[in-house]
Motif scaffolding. Structure first.
Motif, short mmCIF file in Angstrom:
data_model
loop_
_atom_site.label_atom_id
_atom_site.label_comp_id
_atom_site.label_asym_id
_atom_site.label_seq_id
_atom_site.Cartn_x
_atom_site.Cartn_y
_atom_site.Cartn_z
N PRO A 191 -1.36 0.86 8.01
CA PRO A 191 0.13 0.55 7.94
C PRO A 191 1.01 1.86 7.73
O PRO A 191 0.68 2.85 7.06
CB PRO A 191 0.14 -0.41 6.80
CG PRO A 191 -1.17 -0.91 6.75
CD PRO A 191 -2.08 0.04 6.90
N ALA A 192 2.04 1.93 8.43
CA ALA A 192 2.91 3.09 8.40
C ALA A 192 3.32 3.21 7.10
O ALA A 192 3.94 2.35 6.31
CB ALA A 192 3.82 2.92 9.50
N HIS A 193 3.55 4.71 6.58
CA HIS A 193 4.31 4.64 5.34
C HIS A 193 4.80 6.03 5.03
O HIS A 193 4.41 7.17 5.80
CB HIS A 193 3.29 4.33 4.18
CG HIS A 193 2.03 5.15 4.15
ND1 HIS A 193 0.73 4.85 4.87
CD2 HIS A 193 1.89 6.41 3.38
CE1 HIS A 193 0.01 5.85 4.77
NE2 HIS A 193 0.34 6.76 3.73
N THR A 194 5.58 6.26 3.94
CA THR A 194 5.86 7.53 3.55
C THR A 194 5.14 7.76 2.13
O THR A 194 4.82 6.82 1.48
CB THR A 194 7.41 7.75 3.33
OG1 THR A 194 7.97 6.82 2.40
CG2 THR A 194 8.30 7.54 4.64
N SER A 195 4.89 8.94 1.95
CA SER A 195 4.44 9.37 0.54
C SER A 195 4.64 10.54 -0.03
O SER A 195 5.25 11.68 0.63
CB SER A 195 2.80 9.47 0.96
OG SER A 195 2.03 9.98 0.03
N ARG A 196 4.62 10.67 -1.55
CA ARG A 196 4.94 11.69 -2.23
C ARG A 196 3.85 11.96 -3.28
O ARG A 196 3.38 10.87 -3.90
CB ARG A 196 6.26 11.86 -2.75
CG ARG A 196 6.72 10.81 -3.81
CD ARG A 196 8.02 10.73 -4.29
NE ARG A 196 8.49 9.83 -5.33
CZ ARG A 196 8.29 9.78 -6.44
NH1 ARG A 196 7.84 10.51 -7.12
NH2 ARG A 196 8.47 8.75 -7.07
N GLU A 235 7.61 -2.46 0.28
CA GLU A 235 7.31 -2.20 -1.03
C GLU A 235 6.90 -0.91 -1.24
O GLU A 235 6.51 0.00 -0.59
CB GLU A 235 6.19 -3.10 -1.70
CG GLU A 235 4.76 -2.79 -0.94
CD GLU A 235 3.74 -3.62 -1.46
OE1 GLU A 235 4.05 -4.36 -2.64
OE2 GLU A 235 2.72 -3.76 -0.85
N THR A 236 7.31 -0.52 -2.58
CA THR A 236 6.93 1.08 -3.02
C THR A 236 5.57 0.76 -3.92
O THR A 236 5.68 0.09 -4.88
CB THR A 236 8.09 1.80 -3.82
OG1 THR A 236 8.81 1.89 -2.81
CG2 THR A 236 7.26 3.13 -4.30
N VAL A 237 4.61 1.56 -3.89
CA VAL A 237 3.19 1.30 -4.59
C VAL A 237 2.86 2.69 -5.22
O VAL A 237 2.94 3.79 -4.63
CB VAL A 237 2.11 0.65 -3.98
CG1 VAL A 237 2.50 -0.86 -3.20
CG2 VAL A 237 1.80 1.35 -2.56
N GLU A 297 7.70 2.51 -14.06
CA GLU A 297 7.63 0.84 -14.26
C GLU A 297 6.79 0.14 -13.17
O GLU A 297 7.02 0.30 -12.00
CB GLU A 297 9.07 0.37 -14.16
CG GLU A 297 9.05 -1.33 -14.43
CD GLU A 297 10.55 -1.94 -14.22
OE1 GLU A 297 10.53 -3.18 -14.68
OE2 GLU A 297 11.49 -1.07 -13.89
N VAL A 298 5.78 -0.57 -13.66
CA VAL A 298 4.82 -1.28 -12.71
C VAL A 298 5.56 -2.70 -12.65
O VAL A 298 6.11 -3.39 -13.52
CB VAL A 298 3.62 -1.32 -13.52
CG1 VAL A 298 2.60 -2.32 -12.65
CG2 VAL A 298 2.86 0.13 -13.41
N THR A 299 5.59 -3.16 -11.31
CA THR A 299 6.37 -4.41 -11.06
C THR A 299 5.36 -5.52 -10.63
O THR A 299 5.97 -6.61 -10.14
CB THR A 299 7.44 -4.20 -10.00
OG1 THR A 299 6.79 -3.64 -8.87
CG2 THR A 299 8.42 -3.28 -10.73
N VAL A 334 -4.19 0.27 -6.03
CA VAL A 334 -2.73 0.22 -5.60
C VAL A 334 -1.93 -0.75 -6.57
O VAL A 334 -2.28 -2.06 -6.98
CB VAL A 334 -2.55 -0.15 -4.47
CG1 VAL A 334 -1.22 -0.31 -3.92
CG2 VAL A 334 -3.36 0.61 -3.30
N VAL A 335 -0.78 -0.49 -6.97
CA VAL A 335 -0.40 -1.48 -7.82
C VAL A 335 1.56 -1.25 -7.53
O VAL A 335 2.14 0.13 -7.38
CB VAL A 335 -0.12 -1.04 -9.29
CG1 VAL A 335 0.49 0.21 -9.76
CG2 VAL A 335 0.58 -2.17 -9.97
N PRO A 336 2.24 -2.21 -7.34
CA PRO A 336 3.69 -2.19 -7.12
C PRO A 336 4.55 -1.35 -7.95
O PRO A 336 4.24 -1.57 -9.31
CB PRO A 336 4.24 -3.54 -6.78
CG PRO A 336 2.82 -4.23 -6.65
CD PRO A 336 1.97 -3.49 -7.40
#
Length: 215
Positions: free
Chosen positions: A29-34, A152-154, A185-187, A210-212
């Motif tokens: 899956p396409a994503h951006t990352s830092r 989502e951001t994970v 913050e974990v969601t 992985v966690v949102p």
């Protein structure tokens, strides 16, 4: 005949490559990352579609059973009756006898969910990016469902080697401790993602917890 021989050769090559962790032709899956730390990164994914099933069993048993159900769907157990040949588990190329093809993507995702028979695990295969809810065939197995996964951001911690329950629990706690220390913050709940088949050499496996998180 030539196309059959070529397909068989491709299956053998892909299987051999997967032993050393080379995922030939597998879409992610396409994503951006830092980078957050040297061990943890923050990724943002767009909306995706997943085939998923819930299994009320222990972690590894649920993973195996869930994989079988979902593999059955993409290998032809659907309302189009596609006859689709598997090239290699997890990192796979799929050939559809009717002309309809569903390619395997990575990762295979696993997360816990409460069910009417107790706690279970949700196993997901993310569908290729070109697929839509309108173009995907309906599963024959009513335990398999197609779902739209929102963007989502994970937070992600990658690791190699053992991916059994104890290893996943240890890495999950490491990820959560890092996020607490950074004030992030974990969601949602922690999930485990697996990119390689069981026969991949342990030190070449790509596994992730992985966690949102709040973007």
């Amino acid at each position: 005949m030539l196309s059959t021989i070529t397909s068989i050769i491709g299956q053998v090559v892909d299987s051999a490559l997967s032993i050393v962790g080379i995922r030939s032709g597998t879409e992610e899956p396409a994503h951006t990352s830092r980078r957050l730390t040297d061990r943890v990164e923050i990724r943002t994914y767009g909306p995706r579609i997943a085939a998923e099933t819930t299994v009320a069993a222990g972690e590894e048993a649920a993973r195996n059973e869930g994989f079988r159900r979902l593999a059955g769907y993409i290998f032809g157990r659907n309302h189009r009756d596609d006859k689709i040949a598997m090239t290699a588990p997890v990192s796979q190329g799929i050939r559809g006898g009717s002309g309809d093809k569903i390619a395997m993507t990575a990762p295979v995702a696993q997360a816990t969910q409460a069910t009417d028979v107790g706690e279970g695990y949700v196993i997901k295969f993310f569908m290729p990016s070109e697929c839509t809810m309108a173009t995907l065939p309906t599963p024959d197995d009513d335990r398999v469902r197609l779902t739209e996964v929102p963007g989502e951001t994970v937070a992600v911690l990658s690791f190699t080697g053992d991916r059994g329950p104890a290893a996943v629990a240890l890495r999950s706690e490491e990820l959560l401790e890092t996020l607490r220390a950074k004030g992030i913050e974990v969601t949602g709940d922690v999930a485990a993602w697996f990119y390689d088949p069981p026969w991949t050499l342990p030190f070449r496996r790509r596994n992730e917890v992985v966690v949102p998180v709040n973007a």
